[in-house]
Design a protein around this motif. Structure first.
Motif, short mmCIF file in Angstrom:
data_model
loop_
_atom_site.label_atom_id
_atom_site.label_comp_id
_atom_site.label_asym_id
_atom_site.label_seq_id
_atom_site.Cartn_x
_atom_site.Cartn_y
_atom_site.Cartn_z
N TRP A 1 49.60 42.21 34.10
CA TRP A 1 48.67 41.62 35.00
C TRP A 1 49.92 41.27 36.21
N SER B 1 39.18 38.02 26.61
CA SER B 1 38.03 38.62 27.12
C SER B 1 36.53 38.42 26.74
N GLN C 1 40.75 31.78 34.41
CA GLN C 1 41.65 32.36 33.37
C GLN C 1 42.03 31.13 32.30
N SER D 1 43.61 37.99 41.03
CA SER D 1 44.61 38.03 39.59
C SER D 1 43.72 38.60 38.49
N GLN D 2 42.26 38.79 38.67
CA GLN D 2 41.61 39.33 37.46
C GLN D 2 41.19 40.89 37.94
N PRO E 1 39.83 45.85 36.54
CA PRO E 1 41.09 44.79 36.46
C PRO E 1 42.22 44.96 37.31
N GLU F 1 35.82 35.18 28.10
CA GLU F 1 35.50 35.12 29.53
C GLU F 1 33.94 35.52 29.57
N ALA G 1 39.74 33.96 39.27
CA ALA G 1 40.25 34.02 37.91
C ALA G 1 41.62 33.02 38.01
#
Length: 224
Positions: free
Chosen positions: A69, A206, A185, A18-19, A35, A209, A161
């Motif tokens: 994404w 970001s 996430q 996912s990330q 990414p 994270e 993520a």
């Protein structure tokens, strides 16, 4: 089966997260670790950036450019965008024809038959000669050097993520697995929200994270 394939055949492994998306080749090891996103110009529907370059555009470009994404909680949420993203990432590795590689792709342990068929067809459409699927916990266990063939078995937790997966592995196969969508996430969003509510501090996802990784990492260098 993977190890018995012809040594002259190009082998490609893909971790479609996912990330992050990671691509490995039998010749060069890990060649892409970027990414899982792409930036698209909404006016002409053209992709203007992919991977790290696209991620850095988020929140910093004009409204006509949107960052997508396409992998959400381990699932392909938009097939066309995912295919466009993978085409460009693979082009970074293979400048010319992919020469029909044999590909192994990791999928969530709880993936349905339909999800697996979608992933297999996607990579076949990208030029793969053959596509093999492996569950992400099993792939993670192999990658970390866990002796998965032992009868004693092991318990592994993969913190992703989009998904957190716990799995019991024994005799080279997945015995049982549980999946939670309360993953990285979601933690990023909670960190950002709490800092805004309690300290009036606006933090991008970001940056949230990075903060999460710095606080929660077992790596002493990261904590410093």
């Amino acid at each position: 089966m993977w190890s018995r394939l012809n040594s002259f055949q190009r082998l490609v492994g893909v971790d479609l997260g996912s990330q992050m998306t990671r691509i490995w080749t039998s010749q060069d090891g890990v060649v892409v670790d970027e990414p899982s996103c792409l930036a698209v110009d909404v006016k002409n529907k053209k992709v203007v950036a992919v991977g790290q370059e696209a991620a850095e555009m988020q929140g910093r470009v004009k409204a006509s450019v949107q960052v997508h994404w396409p992998i959400i909680q381990g699932k392909v949420s938009d097939l066309q965008l995912t295919k466009a993203m993978l085409q460009l990432l693979l082009q970074k590795v293979f400048k010319f024809n992919l020469l029909s590689p044999i590909m192994m792709v990791s999928v969530p342990a709880n993936s349905t038959k339909l999800m697996r068929q979608t992933v297999r067809k996607l990579f076949l459409s990208l030029g793969a000669k053959e596509v093999y699927l492996i569950t992400q916990p099993l792939a993670a266990a192999i990658g970390t050097g866990v002796p998965i063939a032992d009868a004693s078995g092991c318990f592994l937790v993969q913190l992703g993520a989009g998904l957190v997966e716990g799995a019991i592995i024994s005799l080279g196969s997945l015995v049982a697995a549980q999946t939670s969508k309360k993953a990285g996430q979601q933690l990023d969003k909670l960190i950002s929200l709490k800092l805004k509510q309690q300290h009036q501090l606006q933090l991008s996802l970001s940056m949230a994270e990075h903060l999460k990784q710095a606080i929660g990492s077992l790596d002493l260098q990261t904590n410093h």
